[in-house]
Design a protein around this motif. Sequence first.
Motif, PDB file in Angstrom:
ATOM      1  N   SER A 115       8.619   6.482   4.851  1.00  0.00           N
ATOM      2  CA  SER A 115       8.270   6.688   3.444  1.00  0.00           C
ATOM      3  C   SER A 115       7.184   7.747   3.262  1.00  0.00           C
ATOM      4  O   SER A 115       6.899   8.157   2.127  1.00  0.00           O
ATOM      5  N   LEU A 116       6.563   8.207   4.345  1.00  0.00           N
ATOM      6  CA  LEU A 116       5.417   9.108   4.248  1.00  0.00           C
ATOM      7  C   LEU A 116       5.799  10.447   3.613  1.00  0.00           C
ATOM      8  O   LEU A 116       6.792  11.079   3.972  1.00  0.00           O
ATOM      9  N   LEU A 117       4.929  10.877   2.682  1.00  0.00           N
ATOM     10  CA  LEU A 117       5.052  12.189   2.049  1.00  0.00           C
ATOM     11  C   LEU A 117       3.935  13.129   2.494  1.00  0.00           C
ATOM     12  O   LEU A 117       4.139  14.341   2.583  1.00  0.00           O
ATOM     13  N   GLN A 118       2.736  12.577   2.738  1.00  0.00           N
ATOM     14  CA  GLN A 118       1.567  13.395   3.075  1.00  0.00           C
ATOM     15  C   GLN A 118       0.806  12.765   4.232  1.00  0.00           C
ATOM     16  O   GLN A 118       0.498  11.566   4.193  1.00  0.00           O
ATOM     17  N   VAL A 119       0.510  13.567   5.245  1.00  0.00           N
ATOM     18  CA  VAL A 119      -0.261  13.110   6.398  1.00  0.00           C
ATOM     19  C   VAL A 119      -1.352  14.136   6.673  1.00  0.00           C
ATOM     20  O   VAL A 119      -1.074  15.319   6.859  1.00  0.00           O
ATOM     21  N   ASP A 120      -2.607  13.675   6.688  1.00  0.00           N
ATOM     22  CA  ASP A 120      -3.733  14.550   6.978  1.00  0.00           C
ATOM     23  C   ASP A 120      -4.607  13.879   8.027  1.00  0.00           C
ATOM     24  O   ASP A 120      -5.302  12.905   7.749  1.00  0.00           O
ATOM     25  N   LEU A 121      -4.580  14.420   9.258  1.00  0.00           N
ATOM     26  CA  LEU A 121      -5.375  13.896  10.367  1.00  0.00           C
ATOM     27  C   LEU A 121      -6.286  14.987  10.927  1.00  0.00           C
ATOM     28  O   LEU A 121      -6.681  14.940  12.093  1.00  0.00           O
ATOM     29  N   VAL A 129       0.842  -1.203   0.000  1.00  0.00           N
ATOM     30  CA  VAL A 129       0.000   0.000   0.000  1.00  0.00           C
ATOM     31  C   VAL A 129       0.878   1.254   0.000  1.00  0.00           C
ATOM     32  O   VAL A 129       1.761   1.415   0.845  1.00  0.00           O
ATOM     33  N   THR A 130       0.600   2.159  -0.934  1.00  0.00           N
ATOM     34  CA  THR A 130       1.317   3.441  -0.989  1.00  0.00           C
ATOM     35  C   THR A 130       0.398   4.626  -0.694  1.00  0.00           C
ATOM     36  O   THR A 130       0.887   5.678  -0.297  1.00  0.00           O
ATOM     37  N   HIS A 131      -0.888   4.477  -0.918  1.00  0.00           N
ATOM     38  CA  HIS A 131      -1.821   5.589  -0.727  1.00  0.00           C
ATOM     39  C   HIS A 131      -3.034   5.084   0.042  1.00  0.00           C
ATOM     40  O   HIS A 131      -3.758   4.213  -0.430  1.00  0.00           O
ATOM     41  N   LEU A 132      -3.279   5.649   1.246  1.00  0.00           N
ATOM     42  CA  LEU A 132      -4.392   5.227   2.090  1.00  0.00           C
ATOM     43  C   LEU A 132      -5.214   6.456   2.462  1.00  0.00           C
ATOM     44  O   LEU A 132      -4.720   7.369   3.114  1.00  0.00           O
ATOM     45  N   GLU A 133      -6.468   6.452   2.047  1.00  0.00           N
ATOM     46  CA  GLU A 133      -7.364   7.576   2.332  1.00  0.00           C
ATOM     47  C   GLU A 133      -8.647   7.044   2.959  1.00  0.00           C
ATOM     48  O   GLU A 133      -9.417   6.325   2.314  1.00  0.00           O
ATOM     49  N   LEU A 134      -8.877   7.405   4.222  1.00  0.00           N
ATOM     50  CA  LEU A 134     -10.017   6.904   4.979  1.00  0.00           C
ATOM     51  C   LEU A 134     -10.817   8.054   5.599  1.00  0.00           C
ATOM     52  O   LEU A 134     -11.479   7.875   6.625  1.00  0.00           O
ATOM     53  N   LEU A 163       4.193   3.162   2.370  1.00  0.00           N
ATOM     54  CA  LEU A 163       3.083   4.105   2.451  1.00  0.00           C
ATOM     55  C   LEU A 163       3.596   5.537   2.301  1.00  0.00           C
ATOM     56  O   LEU A 163       4.478   5.981   3.041  1.00  0.00           O
ATOM     57  N   GLU A 164       3.024   6.270   1.333  1.00  0.00           N
ATOM     58  CA  GLU A 164       3.421   7.650   1.073  1.00  0.00           C
ATOM     59  C   GLU A 164       2.335   8.646   1.466  1.00  0.00           C
ATOM     60  O   GLU A 164       2.636   9.784   1.821  1.00  0.00           O
ATOM     61  N   THR A 165       1.070   8.229   1.396  1.00  0.00           N
ATOM     62  CA  THR A 165      -0.044   9.130   1.669  1.00  0.00           C
ATOM     63  C   THR A 165      -0.934   8.525   2.733  1.00  0.00           C
ATOM     64  O   THR A 165      -1.401   7.388   2.587  1.00  0.00           O
TER      65      THR A 165
END
Length: 828
Positions: A524-530, A474-479, A501-503
């Motif tokens: 590896s994360l590039l983008q984190v939105d919490l 998994v490279t992109h996870l949006e929940l 995982l990057e996103t």
Amino acid sequence: MATSSSNQITIILFCLLSTIIFNSSSLLMCNSMIIHCDEKDENTLLKFKHEVTDPSGVLSSWSSDEEKDCCQWRGVHCDNITHRVTELHLPCDTIQSDEILDKDDEKPHCLTGEFDMSSLFDLEFLSYLDLSNNDFKTIKYDFNSIHNNKTCNDSSNIHYLDLAYNYHLFSDYNNMLHQISHLLSSLQFLDLSGIDFYKETDWLQSLISLSSLSELHLDDCSLKDINPSLQYANLTSLKVLSLSSNDFSSILPSWLFNHSHISYIDLSENYLHGQLPQTLPKFHQSIESLCLYDNDLEGPIPDWLGQLDQLKALYLCYNNFDGQISTILKNLPSLLIELLLHSNFLTGTVSQKNFHLFSKLKNLGLGSEYLVFDFDTKWIPSFQLQILVLENFGPKFPSWIYTQSSLELLSILNSRASFEPLEKFWKFAAQLEVLVLQNNSINSDISNVLLDSKVVIMQLNNFSGSVPQVSPKVTHLELSYNNLSDISPFLCQKMKGKRNLETLFISDNALSGEIPNCLMNWTSLLQVDLRNNNLTGKIPHSIGSLSRLIFLSLEKNKLFEEIPLSLKDCKNLQYLILGGNAFSGTIPSWINQRIKILQLGSNQFSGNIPIEVCQFFSLKILDLSNNKLSGSIPNCLHNMTSMISPYASMDVLKILIPTKYSKRGFSFVYFRVVTKYMVLDFVHPICLVDLSSNDLSGTIPSELFMLTGLRSLNLSHNQLMGSISQHFSNLTLLESLDLSNNLFSGQIPQSMSGMSFLGALNLSCNNFEGKIPMGTQLESFTNLSYVGNSKLCGPPLTKLCPQDEKLPNEKQKREEEDDDDDSSEVRS
């Protein structure tokens, strides 16, 4: 799309075969003679190398001191007999996801700087030039010298020109397309995608002279006029036309349907409206791919589509088409490989009966809120799909989906299906490369689910429990927009193999508790939105382990204490959004100078605004509102040069999704800002400065009026004083201005009446005096924009100015005199 992909594969195979043939023939010739490229060509190439900046050493082999002949230099191809340079292949490598997010970004590994392209025309036999995806800032041309050059006729030898995605190229030139077409009249392939041609008002007329042009790519070029009234464009050799992601807002042009040899048309992601023509177009015997998705087209889908015998790809999704689905499908050619009709207003019932002829289908998109799905539970399709998009189906889950063993992308939107049994669905989903579940009726605890798709987007589904675990794939996870409650098991999970995982987007859920100090597991994360959760505590020290991090949003949680110093180690951070928490201390002076959005509003920061903010050359949004800041506004804000350009707010901020199924691999990220008294989401973020609700003092520094790209300025609820400068009118693009609840005095300058874009104004609760300036813009606001200034007078306030108090009496006197005259006439 399949057609585009197959073309790319063909090109790649052709290039590989050509390379093998070239290398083989070169090897044979090397046995009998020594190859030397032309000395003039070598000097021209060395001049080019000297002019450009090469941070990665792409041109390191270009040296006259080495034994290598210039025909063996990287990217240089020569004719096997004449040894003259015929081709230059210098595209930058594939976009690196941890570097490029928007048009303003640098590409540190690519060729950059400026160069004199007219010098390349000294390569008399150059026919192929590819400088795509580099980062050239400007390109110097002297067209007169080229035309006067004795070899100018030879310059028309260039058949292939690719300068795509050099975002800054040509941006300051007028009529550049006209110059190119006039000079390179023999062009067969032209790709200038991603270059801003907003000044090109007559681009099509400029290209009509290219009678040999076979492929034209002008995607994402800010083009506006597509010449809808033009009946015929004399592009007689044109086979591929790609104009997606521009700003066309007219009806579909007539000339588009009058080309008998065109095979590929892409006008997707524009603002085209109206209907498709009802008469058979001239391209009916040649067209293979028609892409019109994501526009505002409406009306019926015409019957002539069934006469397009060569049509293999039809993309009409995300429009306003209507009509009976059974009639439409009945008329479509059976050779179709790609068919996307979802997100329209199609009606009727769709079942297996509509698909018995479509055995070649690979990509399928269906669904609207007026469409009924009625598939037999035992139906096994004759096709094997790679991409499937379904919308608004239910209450039964289409069981035939489980027969699609070749499926790679599954997108299910707005469905009413139960997805039961869920165990079977999650097992099937594990085979997918891309899984999209959005706004469905899935009420399920997914704590024990293991996600195994490369890209997972599951928004608005009411999932509950802990954030599910993911595999290394998994490279992109949006929940986002679910009801997930715990992120600790996810962040601290053990995993075999390297994490990729990057996103990580899990905004608008019910996450609570502290963020565990396990971020070192996710380098590896590039983008984190919490954002918009109930997270508490402090940002863990391990945040510094995310050295690749570009985007971080923890907005609207319950986080507190100071921003950890370890965040300084996130040297690629460009978007820092921490508003709506309880962070304290001073605003860090060590924030990355490449920052583009800095939102720290609604916290408890104190102290002065650090002078270092003036070093944020790329900043577009500065929000420090609703804190406890004191002192004066720094007088060096004009150094934030990204807010000076009048086009600063037009750059789209994009986040990379690593999938071959996104057209250019991008997904939009929406930034929330407050302007015009409203909370708005922007895909095109406006340039904004918000320093309101602090304890700032002093005057507004004159340097602020140099930020001519500003769209919103809020300095309200401070202790600022002094008069409003005449230079406020320099901010001609300003849409929202709030100076209320300060200590400003003096008169409102007349020059402000010329700020024609101003849609929201609040000057209330100050010490302004005198008459409110006359002018259409300022007079359009109500008295609420000016109340609380006891010495202000004139409309829209009811208080009259002293100089205006005599006017009614004089008017009344004139009326009385007129009445006396009328009375005299009556008596006489």
